[in-house]
Design an enzyme around this catalytic site. Structure first.
Site, PDB file in Angstrom:
ATOM      1  N   ASP A  98       0.849  -1.188   0.000  1.00  0.00           N
ATOM      2  CA  ASP A  98       0.000   0.000   0.000  1.00  0.00           C
ATOM      3  C   ASP A  98       0.887   1.242   0.000  1.00  0.00           C
ATOM      4  O   ASP A  98       2.096   1.151   0.171  1.00  0.00           O
ATOM      5  CB  ASP A  98      -0.931  -0.011   1.220  1.00  0.00           C
ATOM      6  CG  ASP A  98      -2.276   0.634   0.917  1.00  0.00           C
ATOM      7  OD1 ASP A  98      -2.297   1.764   0.399  1.00  0.00           O
ATOM      8  OD2 ASP A  98      -3.304  -0.008   1.191  1.00  0.00           O
TER       9      ASP A  98
ATOM     10  N   ALA B  94      -7.956  -3.389   1.823  1.00  0.00           N
ATOM     11  CA  ALA B  94      -7.009  -4.345   2.405  1.00  0.00           C
ATOM     12  C   ALA B  94      -5.912  -4.718   1.415  1.00  0.00           C
ATOM     13  O   ALA B  94      -4.851  -5.177   1.817  1.00  0.00           O
ATOM     14  CB  ALA B  94      -7.754  -5.603   2.861  1.00  0.00           C
ATOM     15  N   LYS B  95      -6.178  -4.531   0.134  1.00  0.00           N
ATOM     16  CA  LYS B  95      -5.209  -4.811  -0.929  1.00  0.00           C
ATOM     17  C   LYS B  95      -4.560  -6.175  -0.757  1.00  0.00           C
ATOM     18  O   LYS B  95      -3.351  -6.329  -0.927  1.00  0.00           O
ATOM     19  CB  LYS B  95      -4.169  -3.687  -1.026  1.00  0.00           C
ATOM     20  CG  LYS B  95      -4.805  -2.319  -1.330  1.00  0.00           C
ATOM     21  CD  LYS B  95      -3.789  -1.248  -1.653  1.00  0.00           C
ATOM     22  CE  LYS B  95      -4.432   0.077  -2.019  1.00  0.00           C
ATOM     23  NZ  LYS B  95      -5.105   0.774  -0.913  1.00  0.00           N
ATOM     24  N   ARG B  96      -5.379  -7.161  -0.453  1.00  0.00           N
ATOM     25  CA  ARG B  96      -4.872  -8.517  -0.283  1.00  0.00           C
ATOM     26  C   ARG B  96      -4.428  -9.102  -1.612  1.00  0.00           C
ATOM     27  O   ARG B  96      -4.927  -8.700  -2.687  1.00  0.00           O
ATOM     28  CB  ARG B  96      -5.959  -9.409   0.330  1.00  0.00           C
ATOM     29  CG  ARG B  96      -6.487  -8.943   1.692  1.00  0.00           C
ATOM     30  CD  ARG B  96      -5.393  -8.742   2.702  1.00  0.00           C
ATOM     31  NE  ARG B  96      -5.893  -8.596   4.049  1.00  0.00           N
ATOM     32  CZ  ARG B  96      -5.401  -7.753   4.953  1.00  0.00           C
ATOM     33  NH1 ARG B  96      -4.403  -6.942   4.646  1.00  0.00           N
ATOM     34  NH2 ARG B  96      -5.892  -7.713   6.173  1.00  0.00           N
TER      35      ARG B  96
END
Lengths: 274, 274
Positions: A98, B94-96
């Site tokens: 991120d 969450a940018k998983r």
């Protein structure tokens, strides 16, 4: 002591390149553990105690803990490893990625809350998404490069300027991002030729190598392709094959003893080819 | 009702393309909230109550909660939104990104534990790392494409087969991954020309657009480049500029009223250009 120094010492002390992955799936636990109030902690602690002299690192996969609302058990587990096996590094497998301000929070999660020695991170958002982890000078950032899953080729194998994206990642990390010797890369065991390419690009940088065991990567080809001239340089991960090894009941094994047997066999097989 | 249907209804009901990002940083909270036992919940609830008729979505950034060991407050906050403002979708930022078996756990975290309507995910590991989210047929997967941070160009702007990697992501998602109409893309407001390129590739697919407000993206250029022919198709995110808006004390504002004023101004400015 930095992550890389701790890892190097563990390679030597345990004569092992084996990283034991902790992916706790309650459905696969022995019945006596399932019913405990802290089943995830209890299961993983059993695996850790059974393999701590055979491993160069433990790698808890945070997704399994998060899905179960078990962050407290992951904290307790990391505390336990640090207190009981302080020479074995903890790699938090979180694959975070991120922008800077948010990455600072993820770094606090990994390094302050869980006390991990290193964390896996995703390179898609570029250097400023990795830099905040490197502010923690004694910790490591393990950056996804070439992953072992089938879809790994969707982007990683696109060719730009004559070489695939994953080699750009290796080159960027080796040439620019690894300013303080804190970086490692994730390179899957399922592509030994590509592992060898990455090794040529990054010199002696440590590689986290998933994909042997349940995912089918060949140990001999993996070690040949990925080791350094010192016969080290890798954390070769196995998770499910160790955690859920079938106990040999005739030999009186429980799940922890079965895990120990498979971990020892895997470590020894790796060592045959170093 | 699916995520996309809920989002479309919120665009209309609140006449808004504004997504309110929830990045709770205790150091920036008003003194009276800092000392509460649940400061993160209390602060975010205040913002939500102040902006719920102005937003098309709320986007909690999980890193801020995880660094503070405040997953319970995030759960309570998601419960509160669902109960009090059931027409406003929750996007868990969450940018998983991980292999299939692990992505299943992250999907449970986002959709079962937090009850999010959509989650942001990272495309670097390819389709099988996204597919498990799509198994939740009424939820959304919002895939990173072109990010608004400086390092975003490191990989996303590499050129393969004549076009940059981020356009490959847009094309893959539009042509292959979006099998059930559940996908959206993240495209930063800091690159309006590239936003326009992505809009051409993906048709009417919703775009999550960070980068206005504190990050400096231009609202007019963003809306011109990213809107659909219906004048919608975007969740234009603002986090810090709203959350930490400076109260006009002469006008008797507290932090929530200041947040409401900035949110209203932002929504209205967006609407001027739709």
């Amino acid at each position: 002591m930095t992550f890389i120094e701790k890892l190097s010492a563990a390679w030597t002390a345990n004569n092992s390149l084996l990283c034991v992955g902790l992916d706790p799936d309650i459905a696969k636990f022995p019945a006596a553990i399932k019913t405990r109030p802290d089943p995830v902690y209890a299961f993983c602690k059993g695996i850790i105690d059974a393999t701590a002299d055979l491993a160069c690192a433990f790698k808890p996969q945070i997704a399994y803990f998060a899905a179960l609302r078990a962050e407290d058990q992951l904290e307790a587990l990391c505390d336990y490893v640090r207190e009981t096996y302080p020479r074995i590094p903890i790699v938090l497998d979180a694959k975070r990625g991120d922008i800077g301000a948010t990455a600072e929070q993820y770094a606090r999660e990994a390094f302050e809350r869980y006390g991990a020695d290193a964390v896996t991170v995703n390179p898609y958002m570029g250097f400023d998404s990795v830099a905040p982890y490197l502010e923690w000078k004694d910790r490591g950032a393990i950056i996804l490069c070439r992953t072992s899953n089938p879809g790994g080729s969707d982007l990683q194998f696109l060719t730009a300027d004559g070489k695939p994206v994953y080699q750009h990642v290796a080159q960027l990390v080796a040439d620019k991002w690894n300013t303080n010797g804190q970086c490692s890369l994730v390179v899957g065991a399922t592509f030994p030729d590509e592992l060898a390419q990455v090794r040529r690009i990054v010199g002696d940088m440590p590689l986290l190598v998933p994909g042997i065991g349940a995912q089918g990567g060949d140990v001999q080809a993996t070690v040949n392709a990925g080791r350094t001239s010192a016969g080290t340089g890798m954390m070769i991960n196995s998770s499910r094959a160790i955690l859920y090894a079938k106990p040999d009941q005739a030999a009186g094994e429980d799940h922890a003893k079965a895990a120990r047997r498979v971990a020892a066999d895997t470590r020894n097989e790796i060592n045959r080819f170093r």
